[in-house]
Structure formats: structure tokens, C-alpha cells
Write an enzyme that holds these catalytic residues in place. Structure first.
Site, mmCIF file in Angstrom:
data_model
loop_
_atom_site.group_PDB
_atom_site.id
_atom_site.type_symbol
_atom_site.label_atom_id
_atom_site.label_comp_id
_atom_site.label_asym_id
_atom_site.label_seq_id
_atom_site.Cartn_x
_atom_site.Cartn_y
_atom_site.Cartn_z
ATOM 1 C CB CYS A 77 65.674 -0.678 -28.125
ATOM 2 S SG CYS A 77 64.324 -1.866 -28.236
ATOM 3 C CE LYS B 229 57.401 10.943 -18.931
ATOM 4 N NZ LYS B 229 57.237 11.767 -20.127
ATOM 5 C CD GLU C 185 70.405 3.047 -28.298
ATOM 6 O OE1 GLU C 185 70.314 4.007 -27.501
ATOM 7 O OE2 GLU C 185 69.564 2.126 -28.353
ATOM 8 C CD GLU D 225 62.733 -4.403 -21.280
ATOM 9 O OE1 GLU D 225 63.676 -4.466 -22.103
ATOM 10 O OE2 GLU D 225 62.321 -5.385 -20.656
#
Ligand code: NAD
Length: 489
Positions: free
Chosen positions: A293, A185, A387, A259
């Protein structure tokens, strides 16, 4: 800045409004999913939002195809994966064009991502014939204990948009090499390069129908987590969604690997090569507009070199060009959306109101956010605690190595850290005290090599790492098979 001039080959009609199930692109009854050029907003085409009927057919088909695929000789699986690598290499220019436009990547970022994905094919081909098990001595006469590594079954693979080809291929290739089927997906922002175009490559390479299915759109994500025939979820994306998936999968006792995001720090020690640290720090904070990331989200600098470091980092930031990467050869392209720009600017403005100082950048023109350097950033400010996922380099000045280590370890994230220092002994000792899944000495935080385990600790991830031999732990289950010889003497 070089002006690029080439036409964009329209996306194949077969990919439009389609799902990929059982080896064929099929029209879906789902609503069309418009896919935009991230720099201009132009609609490049439409994927389909897979419906519950599509999802169920895809999962059932994958479960059935997986049983045969696992029995396919490993050398045959390896040959198909090698062909996949050759086809993706051949198609690299076409992939690059779409990745630049639907992914907002610069040309070099797109090329690097495609090259890394080709490597995933070749490494997976080797994995297909690697030893998968052990023989364990028995306490019983005449018994042989085999510990086999068997595929998990059907892997529901849910991916993010920021490196759509590689994030898919780093799991998909080893998963099918080891005999699993995959229902992919892709992120709604990048369904073409992140899914449908990969399906074309895999089909041409000879992956049998059903072994890889592609379901664009949002609803397939939670549906895969809940589907009883999906044996495992591999998810790359935000911490928030990762938590949600973990909660949804827990009562089903479903295997999950996550992750997630990071808030990665670079520590610049007093004896660091400041030129090197600033160059790597800039590359790791601004590359792909900071939407990585493992981007550097915090620069923790010893006071002795802070002024020099901030000056050099700002020079790098000021020199970077920004614009539409399909039209000209720029260093930075667009952010994924104006929403992401607004979010990043909000974090910047709040931090400045709390005492941070804007040194460079800090402005945006639509989706183009100038690379930004901010110093006097402290714990408690959003630029420090969360983040950022934007081309913003927050700098925190510290008086001691102990302060640096405490600040780096003082977040809930645990993905990547880097340490700069000329004395390797000292730098390594600092690295040793850091609690992240990856630590790099004298390079930036944004490193990746497909043969090396990649993954975070704490809120940055859950489950086995990706890459190299750790893919076996990630994507197989151990089974004890014992054989008894009655005539044993
Ligand atoms: P996101 O969490 O918004 O979406 C990721 C995927 O999850 C998409 O395909 C989305 O459709 C799907 N999804 C959303 N809600 C879901 C649900 N309830 N159940 C199942 N699936 C659902 O993340 P994003 O904005 O696409 O990606 C950016 C994030 O990904 C950043 O935090 C970044 O750090 C992280 N990331 C991590 C890595 C890594 O390797 N650790 C790599 C790339 C990106």
C-alpha cells in the site's frame, strides 16, 4: 541468484478445511477453499469457506469470551502476548516457507514481515499495562471524574493478502492486549499465514478460547460487517471494498476503521542525492513486486535531475532478478495472480498509447512481471491517477517545486509521500505542503515502524491510525465514570 534447496513441510492436517472457533480447529460444512503457491499455481492445501453457522457461532463465542478476557489481569494478558512473540519467533522458519509460497513473498520480505509481527506481540504486551485513562477535576464538591478507556468489544478484522501476517497482527495484538476479542477474516488468497497458523500460535501462547476466532473465505467479510454483536470493523484492503464496507456499516452506526490503498509519490528535488533517491525509489516501487500500500506509485522529478534519475532507476530495475522465491534467492517473486499482471499491463499500455515512454521492463512471463520504468507520465494517464500495485515506476518530470506539490496533492489518495533533497530546510518545507498521512524526507515511501502511528488521509483511510499509543484511540472507547463522596467538606 542462489538456488535454495529444502523440502516444504506439508501444512498440518488440523488446519485443512477448518475454521478456528472457541480455541479449537473445527471442520466446517463450508466449501473447501483451495490455497495456491502464487509462483507455480500448485495447490498447497485447502482452508474452509466459513458458513453463516460458523460465523454466528464465532461472533457469539467471541462476545461471551470478551467479557472474561477484559477482566483477566492485565499482567496476565501481557504475559500471554510475550509468549506469543516467543512462539512466533520459534516458528519463523515454518511461517516463512508458507508465506513465500501462499503469499508470493521473497525470503527477505517474509522474514521482515514475521519479525515485524513479533514486535507487534511485544509492543502489545507493553500496551496491556500502559495507563488507560485520566482523572478530570470536577466542578462539583466531592466528585471524582474518571475517564476510562474500555475495550470496544468484538472487533471484526478483515485483512488483505499482501502482508497477511503483519496486517493481521498489527491490529489483533493490540486489540486483545486492550481486552477486546477479535474475529479475524483473512484474505482468501492467504488464509494459512494470515489466520489459521496465527491461531495455532495464539492458542499455544494461552489466549483463551473465543478471544480470537478465525473464519476464512469470502462470505465472512460482509457478514461480520452486518452482525449485530460485532462492535467494530477494522479493514485493510482496497478503496473499492472499503467504500462498500463504509456504506454497509453506516445505517448500523457501526464503528469502522479503514486502511486502504495509496498512490504514493516520491518527489526528487533539484539538489537531491540522485543515487540515494533512485536506490530508495527502486526499493519502494519494486519491493514485493510493488504490491504494497505504501509503494511508490509516482516519481515526480525536477527537470534538472530527471535524465540522471531515470537512468539510475532503470539501472536498478534492470539488475533485479525475478523468479520463484521458494526455489531460488531472487529479488522479485510472482504477482498474486495473472489477473493482477493483466491489469497492470493494461494500465501500462493505455498510458503508453497516451504518450508515456517505456524505458525498462514492460514484459511478463505468467505471474512474473519485470520491474518496469516508464517516463513522460502525466495526470490523466492510468499509471498516474490510479494505484498500480505492480512493479512499475511511472516518472513525471516537472519544472518547479510548485508543480510537484500540486501534482502530489492532486489525487484523492493520501497515504505516504517522500521528498529527496540535500537542503533539509527546503525539503522539509516541501514535505510540509503535502497532504498525506505520512511524509518521509530522504527515504522511500515504504516505511513502517510499529510504535509510530500509520495511516492515510482522504481515500487512503478512515478512522484512527494504527501503531503505538494511537492503538488506544483505535481500539478503546472512553467512558466517564463519576464517583460522589457525600461526606465531602
Ligand atoms: P480487497 O479489498 O479485494 O480485499 C480485502 C479483504 O476484504 C479480503 O479479506 C476480502 O475477502 C474482503 N472483502 C471483499 N469484499 C468485501 C465486502 N463486501 N465486505 C467485507 N469484506 C470484503 O483488497 P486486496 O486486493 O486483498 O488488497 C489490496 C489492497 O489493500 C490494495 O489497495 C492495498 O493498497 C490495500 N492495502 C492497504 C494497506 C494499508 O495499511 N493502508 C495495507 C495493505 C494493503
Amino acid at each position: 541468484m542462489t538456488i535454495l534447496s529444502h523440502a516444504f513441510a506439508p501444512l498440518a492436517e488440523s488446519l485443512q478445511r477448518a475454521v478456528f472457533i472457541d480455541g479449537r480447529f473445527q471442520p466446517s460444512d463450508g466449501a473447501p477453499l483451495p490455497v495456491t503457491d502464487k509462483a507455480t499455481g500448485e495447490v498447497l492445501g485447502h482452508a474452509a469457506i466459513a458458513t453463516s453457522v460458523d460465523i454466528d457461532r464465532a461472533v457469539t463465542g467471541a462476545a461471551s469470551a470478551q467479557r472474561d478476557w477484559y477482566r483477566t489481569p492485565a499482567t496476565e494478558r501481557a504475559a500471554i502476548l510475550r509468549r506469543g512473540g516467543e512462539i512466533l519467533t520459534r516458528e519463523a522458519a515454518r511461517f516463512k516457507d508458507v508465506l513465500v509460497r501462499e503469499g508470493g513473498a521473497t525470503g527477505p520480505k517474509a522474514e521482515g514481515e514475521i519479525a515485524a509481527s513479533v514486535i507487534e506481540f511485544y509492543q502489545a504486551a507493553e500496551l496491556a499495562t500502559t495507563p488507560l485513562g485520566e482523572v478530570i477535576p470536577s466542578g462539583q464538591r466531592g466528585r471524582v471524574n474518571l475517564v476510562e478507556r474500555r475495550p470496544v468489544g468484538v472487533v471484526g478484522l478483515i485483512t488483505a493478502w499482501n502482508a497477511p501476517v503483519h496486517i493481521a497482527m498489527r491490529v489483533l495484538a493490540p486489540a486483545i492486549a486492550l481486552g477486546n476479542a477479535v474475529v479475524l477474516k483473512p484474505a482468501p488468497e492467504t488464509p494459512f499465514t494470515g489466520g489459521l497458523m496465527l491461531a495455532e500460535v495464539l492458542a499455544e501462547a494461552g489466549v483463551p478460547g473465543g478471544v480470537v476466532q478465525v473464519l476464512p473465505g469470502g462470505p465472512a467479510g460482509p457478514a461480520l460487517v452486518e452482525h449485530s454483536q460485532v462492535d467494530m470493523i477494522h479493514f485493510t484492503g482496497s478503496e473499492e471494498t472499503g467504500r462498500r464496507i463504509n456504506v454497509a456499516a453506516a445505517p448500523l452506526l457501526k464503528r469502522v476503521a479503514l486502511e486502504l490503498g495509496g498512490n504514493n509519490a516520491t518527489i526528487v528535488l533539484a539538489d537531491a542525492d540522485v543515487d540515494l533517491a533512485a536506490r530508495c525509489g527502486a526499493a519502494s516501487s519494486f519491493g514485493h513486486q510493488g504490491q504494497v500500500c505504501i509503494a511508490t506509485g509516482r516519481h515526480i522529478v525536477l527537470a534538472d535531475v530527471a535524465e540522471q534519475y531515470v537512468a539510475k532507476l532503470s539501472e536498478h530495475a534492470a539488475a533485479l532478478t525475478i523468479g520463484d522465491p521458494f526455489v531460488s534467492d531472487v529479488d522479485l517473486g510472482p504477482m498474486v495472480s495473472t489477473r493482477q499482471v493483466d491489469k497492470a499491463l493494461g494500465m501500462l499500455h493505455t498510458s503508453v498509447a497516451q504518450g508515456a515512454r517505456l524505458v525498462e521492463g514492460g514484459t511478463a512471463d505468467g505471474v512474473f512481471l519485470r520491474p518496469t520504468v516508464v517516463d513522460r507520465v502525466h495526470p490523466g494517464m492510468p499509471l498516474h491517477d490510479e494505484e498500480v500495485f505492480a512493479p512499475i515506476a511511472p516518472v513525471t518530470v516537472v519544472d518547479s517545486v510548485d508543480d510537484a506539490v500540486a501534482i502530489v496533492n492532486g489525487t484523492r489518495f493520501g497515504l505516504s509521500t517522500s521528498v529527496f533533497g540535500r537542503d533539509l530546510d527546503t525539503a522539509w518545507t516541501v514535505a510540509d505542503r503535502i497532504r498525506t498521512g505520512m511524509v518521509h524526507v530522504n527515504d522511500g515511501t515504504a516505511l513502517h515502524e510499529s510504535q509510530v502511528p500509520f495511516g492515510g488521509t482522504a481515500a487512503s483511510g478512515l478512522g484512527d491510525d494504527l501503531g503505538g499509543r494511537s492503538n488506544i484511540d483505535l481500539l478503546t472507547e472512553r467512558r466517564w465514570t463519576s464517583l460522589q463522596r457525600r461526606s465531602a467538606s
